[in-house]
Design a protein around this motif. Structure first.
Motif, mmCIF file in Angstrom:
data_model
loop_
_atom_site.group_PDB
_atom_site.id
_atom_site.type_symbol
_atom_site.label_atom_id
_atom_site.label_comp_id
_atom_site.label_asym_id
_atom_site.label_seq_id
_atom_site.Cartn_x
_atom_site.Cartn_y
_atom_site.Cartn_z
ATOM 1 N N LYS A 94 108.362 72.877 30.798
ATOM 2 C CA LYS A 94 107.570 73.919 30.115
ATOM 3 C C LYS A 94 106.692 74.710 31.078
ATOM 4 C CE LYS A 94 105.420 72.611 26.239
ATOM 5 N NZ LYS A 94 104.833 71.668 25.244
ATOM 6 N N LYS A 95 106.337 74.085 32.191
ATOM 7 C CA LYS A 95 105.432 74.748 33.139
ATOM 8 C C LYS A 95 106.163 75.758 34.028
ATOM 9 C CE LYS A 95 102.201 70.932 33.563
ATOM 10 N NZ LYS A 95 102.065 69.664 34.246
ATOM 11 N N GLU A 96 107.497 75.684 34.086
ATOM 12 C CA GLU A 96 108.248 76.552 34.996
ATOM 13 C C GLU A 96 108.828 77.752 34.265
ATOM 14 O OE1 GLU A 96 108.119 75.826 38.228
ATOM 15 O OE2 GLU A 96 106.947 74.074 37.599
ATOM 16 N N GLU A 97 109.037 78.816 35.020
ATOM 17 C CA GLU A 97 109.686 79.993 34.435
ATOM 18 C C GLU A 97 111.186 79.798 34.450
ATOM 19 O OE1 GLU A 97 108.899 83.899 35.780
ATOM 20 O OE2 GLU A 97 106.842 83.800 35.032
ATOM 21 N N ASP A 98 111.841 80.177 33.377
ATOM 22 C CA ASP A 98 113.294 80.073 33.291
ATOM 23 C C ASP A 98 113.829 78.699 33.704
ATOM 24 O OD1 ASP A 98 115.783 81.054 32.575
ATOM 25 O OD2 ASP A 98 116.286 81.544 34.645
ATOM 26 N N SER A 99 113.293 77.654 33.114
ATOM 27 C CA SER A 99 113.851 76.327 33.378
ATOM 28 C C SER A 99 114.988 76.079 32.376
ATOM 29 C CB SER A 99 112.759 75.263 33.263
ATOM 30 O OG SER A 99 112.095 75.372 32.041
ATOM 31 N N SER A 100 115.781 75.071 32.670
ATOM 32 C CA SER A 100 116.886 74.857 31.735
ATOM 33 C C SER A 100 117.407 73.422 31.740
ATOM 34 C CB SER A 100 118.017 75.858 31.988
ATOM 35 O OG SER A 100 118.814 75.444 33.045
ATOM 36 N N ILE A 101 118.161 73.135 30.681
ATOM 37 C CA ILE A 101 118.808 71.829 30.531
ATOM 38 C C ILE A 101 120.301 72.078 30.362
ATOM 39 C CG2 ILE A 101 119.023 69.768 29.070
ATOM 40 C CD1 ILE A 101 116.123 70.251 28.120
ATOM 41 N N ILE A 102 121.080 71.300 31.094
ATOM 42 C CA ILE A 102 122.536 71.360 30.926
ATOM 43 C C ILE A 102 123.007 69.989 30.465
ATOM 44 C CG2 ILE A 102 124.767 71.786 32.055
ATOM 45 C CD1 ILE A 102 122.943 74.228 32.230
ATOM 46 N N ASN A 103 123.751 69.950 29.383
ATOM 47 C CA ASN A 103 124.343 68.697 28.926
ATOM 48 C C ASN A 103 125.830 68.699 29.264
ATOM 49 O OD1 ASN A 103 121.986 67.640 27.731
ATOM 50 N ND2 ASN A 103 122.306 68.880 25.883
ATOM 51 N N ILE A 104 126.234 67.746 30.081
ATOM 52 C CA ILE A 104 127.670 67.610 30.363
ATOM 53 C C ILE A 104 128.253 66.762 29.232
ATOM 54 C CG2 ILE A 104 129.454 66.858 31.976
ATOM 55 C CD1 ILE A 104 127.709 69.118 33.156
ATOM 56 N N SER A 105 129.038 67.412 28.387
ATOM 57 C CA SER A 105 129.626 66.733 27.234
ATOM 58 C C SER A 105 131.113 66.506 27.539
ATOM 59 C CB SER A 105 129.405 67.596 25.989
ATOM 60 O OG SER A 105 130.069 67.057 24.882
#
Ligand code: NAP
Length: 261
Positions: free
Chosen positions: A131-142
């Motif tokens: 939340k503190k970073e700009e444009d952070s992200s999560i990738i789920n390898i499904s």
């Protein structure tokens, strides 16, 4: 195209083997700081030392991911060293063949713990930092099995389908923080996990030949690097308006017309 990943701290669970290892290696080449999370200290450290000898910054953190406290510890270790997390790649998993007939309720639960529980747990503990970073992200390898099924592997497929659900759910929940969440669904990628699965057949070579024939693009398996390239593109701000998506990096295996194969 410069992906702009220099000095971005990218956590990769299951980062010293197969797809995870490829993501770690390619992230390092982009100037990012990959965090290799896995349960073998020896294998994690070996990769960390190799990358450091090549002049890359990275960190290996030991965690048995089915244990929530070890997930929390891992996140704290990353923050203690770098003070930030820009992306989380949930990748660790194991197709353990806990089927409806062949399994048991106890084995089902333990497989869920090993395959999807830590996707939630890692995201939960990483969230305050993301939340503190700009444009952070999560990738789920499904996996494509999350939409096609596979037979004989209920808990793994439930986990893979669940990861796709979580991708949409988190994409919505995290909109206010501009944290993007996307999933990659591989189909057939030659990795230690895949090799182990192939060995469960009487004639693994014949099975592999059969599978290759059915992959529309190039009649070949996807490489781990091809999954890594898509992962890094989705993490990068070059895909800053992409969220809640499931990307099939599979040579057309899941969706193209069966008539062509
Ligand atoms: P892999 O080479 O076996 O790598 C998986 C990694 O996850 C291993 O390093 C393993 O550690 C780690 N891991 C598993 N459970 C863990 C736990 N509880 N705690 C800590 N580490 C754990 O497999 P892969 O083929 O690269 O698979 C990566 C992801 O891609 C998985 O989510 C898989 O479902 C998905 N996928 C793969 C394919 C394919 O064709 N290969 C297709 C669709 C989806 P150890 O080595 O110590 O056991």
């Amino acid at each position: 195209m410069d992906l702009g990943l220099k000095n971005k701290v990218i956590i990769v669970t299951g980062g010293y083997s197969g797809i995870g290892e490829a993501i770690v290696r390619e992230a390092a080449k982009e100037g990012a700081i990959p965090i290799i999370i896995g349960r073998s200290e020896e294998r994690g450290t070996a990769l960390e030392e190799e990358l450091k000898r090549q002049g890359f910054d990275c960190l290996s953190v030991v965690a048995e991911l089915s244990d929530a406290s070890q997930c929390s510890n891992a996140i704290q270790q990353v923050l203690a060293k770098y003070g930030r997390i820009n992306a989380l790649v949930n990748n660790a998993g194991f197709n353990d063949g806990v089927g409806l007939e062949s399994g048991s309720p106890e084995r089902f639960l333990s497989s869920i713990q090993n395959n999807i529980f830590h996707y939630y747990t890692m995201a939960h503990y990483a969230l305050p930092a993301l939340k503190k970073e700009e444009d952070s992200s999560i990738i789920n390898i499904s996996s494509k099995t999350g939409v096609t099924g596979q037979g004989g592997t209920s808990a793994y497929v439930a986990s893979k389908a669940g990861q796709l659900g979580l991708t949409r759910e988190w994409a919505v929940e995290l909109l206010p923080y501009k944290i993007r969440v996307n999933a990659i669904a591989p189909a057939e990628v030659m990795t230690p996990l895949y090799e182990k699965w192939l060995q469960t057949f009487d004639n693994p070579q014949e099975k592999l030949h059969e599978i290759n024939k059915r992959i529309p693009l190039g009649k070949r398996m996807t490489t781990s690097e091809e999954i890594a390239y898509m992962t890094l593109f989705l993490i990068s701000n070059k895909s800053m308006h992409t969220t809640g998506q499931i990307i099939y990096v599979d040579g057309g295996y899941t969706h193209l017309d069966r008539a062509i194969t």
